[in-house]
Design a protein around this motif. Structure first.
Motif, PDB file in Angstrom:
ATOM      1  N   ARG A 247      20.221  86.122  47.390  1.00 39.71           N
ATOM      2  CA  ARG A 247      20.989  86.180  46.184  1.00 39.71           C
ATOM      3  C   ARG A 247      20.249  85.741  44.887  1.00 39.71           C
ATOM      4  O   ARG A 247      19.959  86.374  44.089  1.00 39.71           O
ATOM      5  N   ALA A 248      19.836  84.616  45.332  1.00 38.63           N
ATOM      6  CA  ALA A 248      19.083  83.839  44.146  1.00 38.63           C
ATOM      7  C   ALA A 248      17.651  84.521  43.688  1.00 38.63           C
ATOM      8  O   ALA A 248      17.501  84.588  42.639  1.00 38.63           O
ATOM      9  N   VAL A 249      16.885  84.897  44.827  1.00 38.99           N
ATOM     10  CA  VAL A 249      15.831  85.565  44.398  1.00 38.99           C
ATOM     11  C   VAL A 249      16.063  87.022  43.755  1.00 38.99           C
ATOM     12  O   VAL A 249      15.529  87.250  42.677  1.00 38.99           O
ATOM     13  N   LEU A 253      14.368  87.932  39.725  1.00 36.86           N
ATOM     14  CA  LEU A 253      13.720  88.995  39.866  1.00 36.86           C
ATOM     15  C   LEU A 253      12.991  89.605  38.603  1.00 36.86           C
ATOM     16  O   LEU A 253      12.010  89.692  38.206  1.00 36.86           O
ATOM     17  N   ASP A 254      14.286  89.842  37.647  1.00 34.35           N
ATOM     18  CA  ASP A 254      13.557  90.277  36.364  1.00 34.35           C
ATOM     19  C   ASP A 254      12.880  89.190  35.569  1.00 34.35           C
ATOM     20  O   ASP A 254      11.700  89.667  34.957  1.00 34.35           O
ATOM     21  N   GLY A 255      13.178  88.042  35.682  1.00 29.99           N
ATOM     22  CA  GLY A 255      12.514  87.145  35.006  1.00 29.99           C
ATOM     23  C   GLY A 255      11.069  87.001  35.615  1.00 29.99           C
ATOM     24  O   GLY A 255      10.014  86.773  34.842  1.00 29.99           O
ATOM     25  N   VAL A 256      10.862  87.012  37.136  1.00 33.19           N
ATOM     26  CA  VAL A 256       9.583  86.937  37.479  1.00 33.19           C
ATOM     27  C   VAL A 256       8.745  88.209  36.952  1.00 33.19           C
ATOM     28  O   VAL A 256       7.482  87.992  36.921  1.00 33.19           O
ATOM     29  N   VAL A 257       9.368  89.418  36.989  1.00 31.74           N
ATOM     30  CA  VAL A 257       8.735  90.466  36.604  1.00 31.74           C
ATOM     31  C   VAL A 257       8.208  90.560  35.338  1.00 31.74           C
ATOM     32  O   VAL A 257       6.902  90.779  34.868  1.00 31.74           O
ATOM     33  N   ALA A 258       9.072  89.930  34.222  1.00 34.80           N
ATOM     34  CA  ALA A 258       8.512  89.843  32.914  1.00 34.80           C
ATOM     35  C   ALA A 258       7.445  88.862  32.830  1.00 34.80           C
ATOM     36  O   ALA A 258       6.590  89.138  31.889  1.00 34.80           O
ATOM     37  N   ARG A 259       7.363  87.645  33.523  1.00 36.87           N
ATOM     38  CA  ARG A 259       6.568  86.818  33.555  1.00 36.87           C
ATOM     39  C   ARG A 259       5.036  87.153  34.081  1.00 36.87           C
ATOM     40  O   ARG A 259       3.980  86.735  33.518  1.00 36.87           O
ATOM     41  N   THR A 260       5.100  87.977  35.354  1.00 32.18           N
ATOM     42  CA  THR A 260       3.990  88.187  35.971  1.00 32.18           C
ATOM     43  C   THR A 260       3.514  89.486  35.791  1.00 32.18           C
ATOM     44  O   THR A 260       2.313  89.884  36.006  1.00 32.18           O
ATOM     45  N   GLY A 261       4.160  90.782  35.294  1.00 27.22           N
ATOM     46  CA  GLY A 261       3.674  91.980  34.902  1.00 27.22           C
ATOM     47  C   GLY A 261       3.797  92.750  36.042  1.00 27.22           C
ATOM     48  O   GLY A 261       3.379  93.802  36.311  1.00 27.22           O
ATOM     49  N   ALA A 262       4.503  92.214  37.334  1.00 23.25           N
ATOM     50  CA  ALA A 262       4.706  92.740  38.502  1.00 23.25           C
ATOM     51  C   ALA A 262       5.452  94.209  38.540  1.00 23.25           C
ATOM     52  O   ALA A 262       6.198  94.058  37.625  1.00 23.25           O
TER      53      ALA A 262
END
Length: 267
Positions: A247-249, A253-262
Motif C-alpha cells: 500500500r505504501a508503494v 506512486l503519484d510522487g514518483v511519477v511526478a519526479r521521474t516522468g514515468a
C-alpha cells in the motif's frame, strides 16, 4: 488461416489516414531480439479474454475492431527489411483483418478453461509471422449464435501487458456505446512511429544514454543472485514466482511519477 468445418470468419475492412514506415523503436528492437531467441516457449504471445455486453452483435464487434485498428497503428504494423537491410516498422493504411467465430453452445461458460474445442490454444499461441501478419488475432465465442466473449491474442511487440489492458478496455467501452453504427475513435496521440522519431532526436538520444548509464550503475551495484536457492527447491521443473503487494508503494506512486516522468499505465 487454418480451415475448420463450420467455422465462420468475418472480414473487417479498414481505411486509416496514417500509413508509412519508420525505424524501430528501442522497445521494438528489444522485443524482437528476445522473440528471435525463443525456441519452444511463447512468452511473447499475450492473451486476453473478456465478455461481450448483452445485445452486441457480430457487426458491432467488427465495427469495434475496425475502430481500434484505425486508432492504434501498432495493431496494423508489420516488420520488414528496409532498403538498407535494417528492420523497419511498416504501418498499413488500409486493408483487411479477419477474425474467427466459434460456437460455444447454449451452456457455454464464461471461463477460459471451457473454451470451445475448436479454439485450439496451442494453435493460437503459435509464433506471429510479423513480416506478413499484424500482431493481433481475434476470436468471438458465441452462445446459441449470440456473441458471448472475445478472445484477443497480441504479439508482445504490438502491445505489452499494460497496453493490452488499454486495448481490451477500449474494446469493451466501444461495445457499450449506444450507437454502434457510428463507431469512431481518434488516432492515439502518440504512435510508435512518433516514438521512433523522438528516440532519433537529440533529446531522445540524451535520454536513452542517461537511461543506459542509470541501469548500468544499478546492475553493477545489484547482487548477481537475489535469492541463493535453486529455481525450484522441490526439484520439479519450472520456476517459482512471488508477488509482493505494498500500500505504501501505491500511495507514493503519484510522487514518483511526478519526479521521474514515468507513466502510470497499468497502475
Amino acid at each position: 488461416m487454418r480451415q475448420l468445418a463450420g467455422l465462420e470468419r468475418v472480414t473487417v475492412r479498414f481505411t486509416a489516414g496514417s500509413a508509412g514506415c519508420a525505424p524501430l523503436t528501442l522497445g521494438q528492437r528489444n522485443v524482437l531480439a528476445w522473440i528471435g531467441r525463443q525456441r519452444t516457449e511463447r512468452s511473447d504471445v499475450l492473451s486476453h479474454l473478456f465478455p461481450v455486453p448483452p445485445g452486441a452483435t457480430l457487426g458491432d464487434i467488427a465495427g469495434t475492431a475496425r475502430a481500434l485498428l484505425i486508432r492504434h497503428e501498432t495493431l496494423r504494423t508489420t516488420y520488414v527489411t528496409g532498403p538498407d537491410g535494417e528492420l523497419v516498422q511498416q504501418v498499413t493504411g488500409s486493408g483487411e483483418f479477419v477474425f474467427e467465430v466459434h460456437e460455444g453452445g447454449a451452456d457455454e461458460g464464461t471461463g477460459g478453461e471451457d473454451l470451445p474445442a475448436s479454439v485450439d490454444l496451442g494453435w493460437w499461441y503459435r509464433p506471429f509471422d510479423l513480416s506478413a501478419e499484424f500482431g493481433l488475432r481475434m476470436a468471438v465465442i458465441t452462445r446459441s449464435g449470440q456473441p458471448s466473449r472475445v478472445l484477443l491474442m497480441l504479439s508482445h511487440v504490438a502491445a505489452d501487458f499494460a497496453a493490452q489492458e488499454i486495448i481490451a478496455t477500449e474494446f469493451q467501452d466501444l461495445l457499450k456505446a449506444a450507437d454502434h453504427a457510428g463507431l469512431a475513435m481518434p488516432l492515439a496521440a502518440h504512435q510508435p512511429r512518433d516514438q521512433a522519431m523522438y528516440e532519433l532526436s537529440a533529446p531522445g538520444r540524451r535520454r536513452a544514454e542517461a537511461g543506459l548509464r542509470h541501469w548500468e550503475a544499478t546492475l553493477r551495484r545489484s547482487p548477481q543472485c537475489m535469492f541463493s536457492l535453486p529455481a525450484n527447491p522441490a526439484g520439479a521443473p519450472g520456476q517459482l514466482q512471488g508477488v509482493l503487494y505494498s500500500r505504501a508503494v501505491a500511495l507514493a506512486l503519484d510522487g514518483v511519477v511526478a519526479r521521474t516522468g514515468a507513466s502510470q499505465i497499468g497502475r
